[in-house]
Design an enzyme around this catalytic site. Structure first.
Site, short mmCIF file in Angstrom:
data_model
loop_
_atom_site.label_atom_id
_atom_site.label_comp_id
_atom_site.label_asym_id
_atom_site.label_seq_id
_atom_site.Cartn_x
_atom_site.Cartn_y
_atom_site.Cartn_z
N HIS A 21 22.77 3.98 7.87
CA HIS A 21 21.63 5.05 7.16
C HIS A 21 20.42 5.20 7.93
CE1 HIS A 21 19.68 6.96 3.72
NE2 HIS A 21 20.69 7.32 3.44
N ASP A 39 28.44 6.42 0.60
CA ASP A 39 29.87 7.09 0.75
C ASP A 39 30.86 6.25 0.76
OD1 ASP A 39 28.01 9.37 2.39
OD2 ASP A 39 29.18 9.81 0.67
C1 SDX Z 1 24.62 9.83 3.51
O1 SDX Z 1 19.74 10.73 4.54
C2 SDX Z 1 20.31 10.37 3.18
O2 SDX Z 1 19.67 10.04 2.39
C3 SDX Z 1 21.74 10.70 3.24
C4 SDX Z 1 22.31 10.28 1.96
C5 SDX Z 1 22.16 10.97 0.81
O3 SDX Z 1 21.83 10.40 -0.13
O4 SDX Z 1 21.47 12.12 0.94
O5 SDX Z 1 22.16 9.05 1.81
C6 SDX Z 1 24.08 10.33 2.25
O6 SDX Z 1 24.62 11.23 4.30
C7 SDX Z 1 25.03 8.81 3.89
C8 SDX Z 1 25.43 8.79 5.33
C9 SDX Z 1 26.88 9.15 5.16
N1 SDX Z 1 27.24 8.95 6.87
C10 SDX Z 1 28.10 8.31 7.51
O7 SDX Z 1 28.43 7.30 6.65
C11 SDX Z 1 28.61 8.47 8.70
C12 SDX Z 1 28.37 7.13 9.65
N2 SDX Z 1 27.01 7.03 9.74
C13 SDX Z 1 26.51 7.45 11.08
O8 SDX Z 1 26.72 8.67 11.54
C14 SDX Z 1 25.00 7.14 11.02
O9 SDX Z 1 24.53 5.80 10.63
C15 SDX Z 1 24.06 7.89 9.97
C16 SDX Z 1 24.30 9.34 10.41
C17 SDX Z 1 24.18 7.67 8.60
C18 SDX Z 1 22.60 7.57 10.52
O10 SDX Z 1 22.28 7.85 11.72
P1 SDX Z 1 21.00 7.60 12.55
O11 SDX Z 1 20.02 7.36 11.47
O12 SDX Z 1 20.71 8.87 13.48
O13 SDX Z 1 21.53 6.33 13.15
P2 SDX Z 1 22.02 6.47 14.70
O14 SDX Z 1 23.08 7.27 14.97
O15 SDX Z 1 20.91 6.63 15.72
O16 SDX Z 1 22.68 4.96 14.83
C19 SDX Z 1 21.58 3.84 15.49
C20 SDX Z 1 22.88 3.11 16.09
C21 SDX Z 1 23.29 3.59 17.24
O17 SDX Z 1 24.02 2.72 18.17
P3 SDX Z 1 23.22 2.47 19.46
O18 SDX Z 1 22.79 3.92 20.23
O19 SDX Z 1 21.52 1.87 19.15
O20 SDX Z 1 23.98 1.56 20.44
O21 SDX Z 1 23.69 2.41 15.11
C22 SDX Z 1 25.07 3.10 15.59
C23 SDX Z 1 24.52 4.09 16.56
O22 SDX Z 1 26.03 4.34 17.32
N3 SDX Z 1 25.80 3.44 14.43
C24 SDX Z 1 27.10 3.21 14.37
C25 SDX Z 1 27.13 3.62 12.76
N4 SDX Z 1 25.89 4.27 12.41
C26 SDX Z 1 24.89 4.10 13.33
N5 SDX Z 1 28.01 2.42 14.70
C27 SDX Z 1 29.11 2.48 14.21
N6 SDX Z 1 29.48 3.13 12.97
C28 SDX Z 1 28.55 3.64 12.22
N7 SDX Z 1 28.80 4.13 11.14
#
Ligand code: SDX
Length: 427
Positions: free
Chosen positions: A305, A362
């Protein structure tokens, strides 16, 4: 907001003092409104992770402490004690309703549940395979064709009631359309949630009794999804509304923004992922390792998140509710056990710990929707029905903000510099 000192910025040898604003929970924001006029420079923050787009009094999140409050009320209190219509009233009007207000609000929501009969024809135009999110977005935008643009406060409030009341009808109709069953109409002797369950699951040939465990679980799910400050879809609603677009047009844009798998579409993606892991012999470590592999773009859906870096309080409440509801319903869904084991394996892995990746809202919601008989492709529609009052509250706040202007960010251009026209045969 109480001002709190100044921030000093030096650029090209020039010093600039910028005002600092401190919110009611101590958050500090540097006001850079004067930056470009006085220096020509802008800030650059591509995903706006460090940028406040507005001041808001609706929802407060502390990502480090796992705090979520709607208008000051903690999410665990609201999930435990409130009804979803009460939370709608709280988010939109800023306070919990008195008993007479609550009854009046409920009556208005009931009496506006029907949609214009001509809207039924729109459903005939969609193929049976149409995803219910595309139908919901299209139908909400289409409400603008039946109900005029809002000018007065009364017209705005009536359209808010219409939207809250009709969105669940449109969602249930899209489900009935997808399974080829006749639409079930809402009844005036049923509550908001009972009407939704009736329209989703009743069939004309027999009476339908609302399962109170399902109704209670639905109430909790909708409350937990009702708002979340400046997330992707809410920012979309505020942006579209800032241009003066109608409530229905702005909310329709929010529905589309929510659909993405990184946002509200994640709840459907989580179940599809858990199903894939189950079919693959529940080899959790394989999928955790896949996440860490640079050669794979696989992510654990429902994890991570932008704001929560400790735990998502909604996920904790839903994990407990999943155990309780499935037990009460006598549902034994192997995906719940798989989700719990996956969480355990992931949270023991340094990759997740270092990146502060925890289950989000989720991760467990889909298991509950499944137990309630809601099909996977309706999960994000359920998220949208929950988020409606939050989107509406933010649309109103943006519209009524003192000195509100159209949201129009700047950019740093990195394309071609000026070049002469090239005739076709000289390119
Ligand atoms: C919702 O914003 C809100 O409030 C949203 C929400 C709401 O109520 O409205 O809470 C609802 O959208 C919840 C999120 C649902 N999405 C998912 O579950 C999809 C999987 N999660 C990711 O795509 C991600 O964690 C996000 C999109 C939720 C957040 O993305 P960020 O803040 O841009 O974080 P990032 O992608 O920059 O990740 C930082 C690191 C990265 O690794 P490095 O580049 O540092 O090596 O963490 C890794 C990412 O690759 N990472 C994950 C991951 N989420 C982040 N690695 C594996 N699995 C994951 N789920």
């Amino acid at each position: 907001m109480s001002d709190h000192g100044k921030a000093k910025l030096q650029i090209d040898g020039k010093d600039l003092e910028l005002p600092v604003t401190v919110g009611s929970e101590g958050e500090v924001g540097v006001d850079i409104s004067r930056l470009r006029p006085e220096t020509g420079a802008i800030t650059l923050d591509p995903s706006l992770a460090n940028t406040g787009a507005c001041e808001s009094a609706i929802t407060y999140i502390d990502g480090e402490k796992g705090i979520l409050r709607y208008r000051g009320y903690d999410i665990s209190d609201l999930a435990m004690h409130a009804s979803f219509p009460e939370v709608c009233h709280l988010l939109i009007y800023g306070r919990l309703p008195t008993r007479p207000e609550r009854e009046g609000f409920r009556t208005r929501l009931t009496r506006h549940s029907l949609v214009h009969e001509d809207m039924k024809k729109f459903f005939e135009g969609f193929p049976p395979s149409a995803h219910p999110m595309v139908i919901l977005s299209a139908m909400i935008a289409s409400l603008s064709a039946f109900y005029p643009e809002e000018d007065t406060e009364e017209e705005i409030d009536l359209n808010i009631i219409r939207l809250l009341a009709k969105a669940k009808t449109l969602a249930a109709f899209s489900y009935k359309k997808s399974i080829g069953q006749p639409f079930i109409y809402p009844r005036n002797d049923r509550t908001y949630l009972e009407n939704f369950l009736l329209m989703m699951f009743a069939v004309p040939a027999e009476p339908y009794d609302v399962d109170q465990t399902v109704r209670s679980a639905l109430n909790k799910l909708l409350i937990l999804h009702a708002d979340h400050e400046q997330n992707c879809s809410t920012t979309t609603v505020r942006t579209v509304g800032s241009g003066g677009a109608s409530l229905f047009a702005s909310i329709s844009a929010g529905v589309s923004a929510l659909w993405g798998p990184l946002h509200g579409g994640a709840n459907q993606a989580v179940i599809e992922m858990l199903e894939q892991i189950r079919q693959d012999g529940s080899d959790f470590q394989k999928y955790v390792d896949l996440t860490k592999s640079k050669d794979s773009d696989f992510k654990l859906m429902g994890f991570g998140h932008r704001v929560y870096k400790n735990f998502d309080p909604r996920a904790r409440i839903l994990k407990e509710a999943a155990d309780e509801v499935l037990d009460k319903l006598g549902v034994d869904d192997p995906l719940l056990e798989i989700a719990k084991q996956l969480e355990e394996v992931a949270l023991a892995d340094s990759y997740f710990v270092e990146r502060k990746l925890y289950p989000n809202v989720d991760f467990y919601s889909g298991v509950l929707y499944r137990a309630m008989g809601i099909p996977t492709d309706m999960f994000t529609v359920m998220f949208a029905l929950g988020r409606l009052p939050g989107w509406i509250a933010h649309w109103l706040e943006q519209r009524n903000a003192p000195g509100a202007r159209i949201i129009r960010p700047r950019q740093i251009y990195t394309g071609e510099t000026a070049r002469p026209w090239e005739p076709l045969d000289e390119r």
